[in-house]
Enzyme design. Structure first.
Site, PDB file in Angstrom:
ATOM      1  N   ARG A  37      -1.416  -1.994   8.160  1.00  0.00           N
ATOM      2  CA  ARG A  37      -1.729  -3.256   7.734  1.00  0.00           C
ATOM      3  C   ARG A  37      -1.917  -3.927   9.402  1.00  0.00           C
ATOM      4  O   ARG A  37      -1.548  -5.049   9.727  1.00  0.00           O
ATOM      5  CB  ARG A  37      -0.666  -4.081   6.908  1.00  0.00           C
ATOM      6  CG  ARG A  37      -0.374  -3.880   5.633  1.00  0.00           C
ATOM      7  CD  ARG A  37       0.926  -4.541   5.102  1.00  0.00           C
ATOM      8  NE  ARG A  37       0.876  -4.266   3.643  1.00  0.00           N
ATOM      9  CZ  ARG A  37       1.974  -4.285   3.000  1.00  0.00           C
ATOM     10  NH1 ARG A  37       3.029  -4.370   3.448  1.00  0.00           N
ATOM     11  NH2 ARG A  37       2.133  -4.375   1.685  1.00  0.00           N
ATOM     12  N   ASP A 239      18.066  -3.242   3.016  1.00  0.00           N
ATOM     13  CA  ASP A 239      18.403  -4.361   3.491  1.00  0.00           C
ATOM     14  C   ASP A 239      19.909  -4.719   2.771  1.00  0.00           C
ATOM     15  O   ASP A 239      20.594  -5.164   3.278  1.00  0.00           O
ATOM     16  CB  ASP A 239      17.410  -5.581   3.203  1.00  0.00           C
ATOM     17  CG  ASP A 239      16.770  -5.410   1.831  1.00  0.00           C
ATOM     18  OD1 ASP A 239      17.364  -4.858   0.865  1.00  0.00           O
ATOM     19  OD2 ASP A 239      15.631  -6.289   1.719  1.00  0.00           O
TER      20      ASP A 239
END
Length: 368
Positions: A37, A239
């Site tokens: 990206r 996370d």
């Protein structure tokens, strides 16, 4: 710009909200994990570079580039590297997923005993960034009485005034992430009103989050010292697992209103993808580590999912679930390489099922 009654125009610039400075102002190192990206990542580096003069507490930016389409290949990279000067550390490494990329940045900061960094701010590569995020999260963390994980909120990129969730937690034993905590706004128009109370949607309560997504999440150095590094999950649930492990060491997570990034709306993403394997496998591992791990309940949850996929003729997704469970039962050894082989294998398995392949709408035969 403000217009007075006399027709004059007044311009107000550089407005800031301030609090008393802490005894020690601790700098922040930003860590961006990116994989193919390049344009998105470069835009965020340019946004930080354009505002670097006001980001006094931004000490270093680590970019862990794990792709084949590299950020450094873009025309604007040379200029942004010049603008950020010695603040930018560009690292290339094999694709170890989000967990591996963020952990690399964490290691670069906290893995050296002589480090001057105190905070590490994880940030996705594909978010729309307001650089003031760094100031707000750093200031809040530095004023906290005790070290805490400070999460930034997520706003939906395609609905820019819509908050994803004020603060969230995971129902671990039923493998359900993204649950809004009590009194939290969820999928809420921050410029609108609550349909029940007819009052403006405001985030006026202090909410204790179970975890915060790593689209933007600040972790103080003390948390890393006590908790260690993220699990080598490759992708998803890293996370949540880290926040629950940190909580067990006495470090809660707070999602900070007014600090956030715009991220692609989750409901726009395809659920039947290869990364569903990591979602399932890693959720079971997290449940085993941080929940009562009621096997009867967990078995019913997984069986219900499997039956639903089979009835929907999602055979590739069914195979994905079975593979995730089998690999969990293999034990910790499956995590040794950080998920590289698991990614290759689940893609090979799914490739055998035609319904897992995406086709352009214009390529469907017999439909104009």
């Amino acid at each position: 710009d403000l217009e007075t009654e006399g027709g004059q125009t007044l311009r107000v610039e550089q407005v800031r909200w301030t609090v008393e400075a802490p005894e020690k102002i601790r700098p922040t190192a930003v860590t961006i994990c990116t994989m193919n990206r390049a344009d998105d990542c470069l835009k965020n580096l340019q946004a930080l570079a354009a505002d670097v003069s006001s980001l006094e507490t931004l000490d270093t930016i680590y970019v862990a580039d794990q792709g084949t389409d590299l950020v450094e290949s873009r025309d604007g990279f040379e200029q942004v590297a010049k603008d950020l000067a010695d603040k930018l550390h560009y690292i290339k490494q094999p694709n170890l997923g989000g967990a591996g990329g963020f952990t690399r940045g964490l290691y670069e900061v906290a893995g050296h005993t002589a480090t001057e960094h105190a905070n590490v701010l994880f940030m996705d590569d594909d978010v729309l960034l307001e650089p003031d995020l760094v100031i707000r999260m750093t200031a809040f963390s530095n004023r906290a009485a005790n070290p805490i994980i400070v999460g930034g909120q997520m706003l939906n990129l395609f609905h820019p005034n819509q908050l994803h969730v004020g603060a969230e937690y995971a129902r671990l034993n039923t493998l359900e992430p993204g649950q809004p905590v009590e009194h939290s706004l969820t999928t809420a128009d921050l410029l609108g009103v609550d349909e029940e109370t007819l009052k403006p949607n405001r985030q006026e309560r202090r909410l204790d989050a179970g975890y915060n997504g790593w689209w933007s999440c600040l972790i103080p150095y003390e948390v890393v010292q006590a908790t260690g590094y993220p699990m080598p999950f490759f992708f998803q649930w890293d996370d949540a697992e880290y926040s629950y492990r940190a909580r067990a060491h006495g470090f809660p997570t707070v999602t900070l209103p007014g600090a956030g990034v715009w991220h692609a709306d989750f409901h726009m993403k395809d659920w039947d993808e290869w990364h569903r394997y990591f979602n399932l496998r890693n959720s079971i591992i997290t449940a085993a580590l941080h929940s009562p791990f009621n096997l009867n309940l967990l078995s019913r949850v997984l069986l219900a999912q499997l039956v639903r996929y089979l009835l929907g003729m999602q055979y590739g997704l069914s195979a994905t679930l079975i593979k995730a469970v089998e690999d969990f039962l293999e034990g910790p050894e499956v995590l040794r390489d950080g998920g590289v082989e698991a990614m290759k294998e689940i893609r090979r398995i799914r490739d055998q099922y035609p319904e897992t392949k995406r086709h352009k709408a214009t390529d469907v035969p017999g439909i104009a």
